[in-house]
Design a protein around this motif. Sequence first.
Motif, PDB file in Angstrom:
ATOM      1  N   LYS A   1       0.807  -1.216   0.000  1.00 44.08           N
ATOM      2  CA  LYS A   1       0.000   0.000   0.000  1.00 44.08           C
ATOM      3  C   LYS A   1       0.843   1.270   0.000  1.00 44.08           C
ATOM      4  O   LYS A   1       0.309   2.377  -0.107  1.00 44.08           O
ATOM      5  CB  LYS A   1      -0.925   0.014   1.216  1.00 44.08           C
ATOM      6  CG  LYS A   1      -1.827  -1.206   1.334  1.00 44.08           C
ATOM      7  CD  LYS A   1      -2.771  -1.346   0.161  1.00 44.08           C
ATOM      8  CE  LYS A   1      -3.672  -2.556   0.347  1.00 44.08           C
ATOM      9  NZ  LYS A   1      -4.615  -2.716  -0.771  1.00 44.08           N
TER      10      LYS A   1
ATOM     11  N   SER B   1      -6.484  -4.103  11.375  1.00 48.34           N
ATOM     12  CA  SER B   1      -7.114  -3.913  10.074  1.00 48.34           C
ATOM     13  C   SER B   1      -7.137  -5.245   9.325  1.00 48.34           C
ATOM     14  O   SER B   1      -6.276  -6.104   9.520  1.00 48.34           O
ATOM     15  CB  SER B   1      -6.351  -2.873   9.258  1.00 48.34           C
ATOM     16  OG  SER B   1      -5.049  -3.335   8.948  1.00 48.34           O
ATOM     17  N   ARG B   2      -8.146  -5.413   8.509  1.00 49.83           N
ATOM     18  CA  ARG B   2      -8.280  -6.593   7.643  1.00 49.83           C
ATOM     19  C   ARG B   2      -8.555  -6.067   6.244  1.00 49.83           C
ATOM     20  O   ARG B   2      -9.607  -5.531   5.964  1.00 49.83           O
ATOM     21  CB  ARG B   2      -9.412  -7.492   8.143  1.00 49.83           C
ATOM     22  CG  ARG B   2      -9.623  -8.759   7.338  1.00 49.83           C
ATOM     23  CD  ARG B   2     -10.536  -9.739   8.086  1.00 49.83           C
ATOM     24  NE  ARG B   2     -11.831  -9.170   8.383  1.00 49.83           N
ATOM     25  CZ  ARG B   2     -12.900  -9.246   7.584  1.00 49.83           C
ATOM     26  NH1 ARG B   2     -12.806  -9.854   6.414  1.00 49.83           N
ATOM     27  NH2 ARG B   2     -14.052  -8.716   7.937  1.00 49.83           N
ATOM     28  N   ASP B   3      -7.590  -6.206   5.373  1.00 50.89           N
ATOM     29  CA  ASP B   3      -7.611  -5.518   4.087  1.00 50.89           C
ATOM     30  C   ASP B   3      -8.822  -5.893   3.247  1.00 50.89           C
ATOM     31  O   ASP B   3      -9.036  -7.060   2.919  1.00 50.89           O
ATOM     32  CB  ASP B   3      -6.323  -5.842   3.320  1.00 50.89           C
ATOM     33  CG  ASP B   3      -6.224  -5.068   2.011  1.00 50.89           C
ATOM     34  OD1 ASP B   3      -6.931  -4.061   1.869  1.00 50.89           O
ATOM     35  OD2 ASP B   3      -5.416  -5.449   1.142  1.00 50.89           O
TER      36      ASP B   3
ATOM     37  N   SER C   1      -7.035  -1.420   3.622  1.00 50.29           N
ATOM     38  CA  SER C   1      -6.215  -1.942   4.724  1.00 50.29           C
ATOM     39  C   SER C   1      -5.997  -0.958   5.869  1.00 50.29           C
ATOM     40  O   SER C   1      -5.285  -1.277   6.817  1.00 50.29           O
ATOM     41  CB  SER C   1      -4.849  -2.460   4.236  1.00 50.29           C
ATOM     42  OG  SER C   1      -3.897  -1.422   4.106  1.00 50.29           O
TER      43      SER C   1
END
Length: 698
Positions: free
Chosen positions: A41, A251-253, A260
């Motif tokens: 990212k 976080s869970r993308d 994310s």
Amino acid sequence: MENQVTITVDGNELRVAKDTLLWEACKANGIDIPIFCYHTKLGPVGACRTCLVEVEGMTKGPITACSTPVADGMKVRTRSPVVEKAQRGIFEFLLANHPLDCPICDRGGECPLQDQTFAYGPGASRYIEPKRHHEKPVVLGPTIALDRERCVLCWRCVRFCSEVAEDNSIVLLDRADHSMVGTFKDEPYVSAFSGNVVELCPVGALTSRKQRFTFRPWELRNRPSVCPHCAMGCNINISVRKSDEVIRFLSRDNPEIDDSWLCDRGRFGFEFINSPHRLTSPLIRRGDAFVETSWDEAFSFIAERLTAITDRYGPDVVAGVASPRLGNEDLFVFKQFMQEVVGTEQLDHFPRPDLRLTSEQSEAIAPLTRTLMPIAGLDDAKTIVLLGADPSQREPVLELRIRLAMNRHGAKLLAFNPHEVPLSSKATASFTYPAERFAEVARSLAGDGSWKAGRGSGDLVIVGVSREELVRVTGEYFAEGPVAVIYDDTFPGVEDRAEALVAVSEFIQSLGTRVTVGTLPLLDDCNSMGARDLGILPGDGEPGAWPEPVVARLALGDHRVRAAFLLGADLAGEMPETDISDRLDNLDLLVVHELMMTATARRADVVLPAASFAEKLCTFTNSEGRIQKTSTAVPSPGIALADWQILVDLSQYLERHLDYSLPQDVWNAVRSQVQQYSNVDYGALGEHGHRVSQLQPV
């Protein structure tokens, strides 16, 4: 295919997309190359050098795979003697001053440096010199602490602050072997996104001040869920210890929604789940105090009192208000309970826009429903319009998506707000106006984009902007689509909110005759869209219209309301400026479902302990119309139950019964009765949910 090239890695021929970074191409094909500074990212930087590989024809030695795009015919060696020697040397340098405090480090057990040192680094250190030491810890801000001696200068935190959040809060200080990360002039790191640098940091140098030394990673198990704090619907993992203690949110993308990232409200706002003040059993008022009781006694009391009220006055004197923080299953059963079991149409959700729409006005806002766009659609927008909206306050991660659309995809931003917002400085053009004149501003953007003077006064509504300038800007940036319009449908500071909503619709319809338009509303809570889709609204208004909020009737002391069910709606706490507390005290029966003893619960006759989102399987519908599923991460405290289950059990004590045993049963009923959800199978929601592409007007 023109967009693919052929490369050879360790003797294996691969077909990969053109311009893919070499590391990404290898990763996608199961070839492991150590990586440290690179993050998908953040983009390439080549700072750590652990991803060195040999490429045939490049004579200057190994190159970094994370910053080198593939080329047709490229021949790569990832495990040659030269590469292995270089990687061992790099890891030796990384560990030269790194403390060997793994047993107490917050990253111990989930540290990439540990894993990659064992896989690619030296088996032992040749250094005998003392390691460098720093002040420990350095407090960067209210949420983040820095153990500087652990830092390996991967720059992930620096790049996040400069490339994603664009606040430049964390910077690289000094030079050469004195380089270190910190804040400019030791200013405190205050950001809505500070928790992301903790998750990005690969070595435990940046830690949460709330969570330092409170857990070991191997103690935790993760359960996928959805953040409950705004309508964005960011995906999270709930880390649980000992089966019942929530330790953190990660976080869970989901590239379609959050990319994310999490805001600090979503990352750190989990302590209510573990609160010692959670309700664990039903409470019945006895005089001025509450006493704990059983579900049977509580339900018997409610049924007896409710039956007496409805027999004497009729069912229409019973009102129900549910929070849009509840899941779709809870809201659906709530609606059935009020309409079919109690027999009243006096149901609503709170908070919701404080407006009443006629059927004509409801028809006028239908285009806003039809043009609802996916959040990821911002990446394709040529122009993004903030119309009385401040995502940084309402849906912070949406601000990051807007910045991404501008920085990587070239979108332009036009900001129309009552005051400057964080994104105003990023906007191509920013305009301000008096908040109460929002509808005039929206209508001035309709039609051919020409300016309309302020109604009745002839003055300019938009401060400091000429008619010619507004026409020029809107003409230029509304000439090509797609155009994304983000508006706050609570319309803060606007007196006639119904008129404001219709004005937005007129603008969208006008613009839609020229270019493709998508809309994204900023909503009140995590499941406000679900509450609208399910029709959690009073049923006694004009057909097809939004009736007056039930809360308004309660606040005015409508004598027709003698009993109320409030599910997670703390009216007394959230409306302190009204007389609603006194009105609630005067009801013949007040039943409250709550997690903790709120200002409203203290006025109840019966308080029923409800399960939080982390303690039940349910679905939320976010602001783009995506249905996502939570999971049961921890058990509910005591004998607390899901709201839908409470109502199903209570119905067994009344004449009409609801017959649901599992949340899947409720969802099947939702599918059969709510047209736009009919094709959404519970088991097919998957990790990232399902977006309802065409929502229908309420």
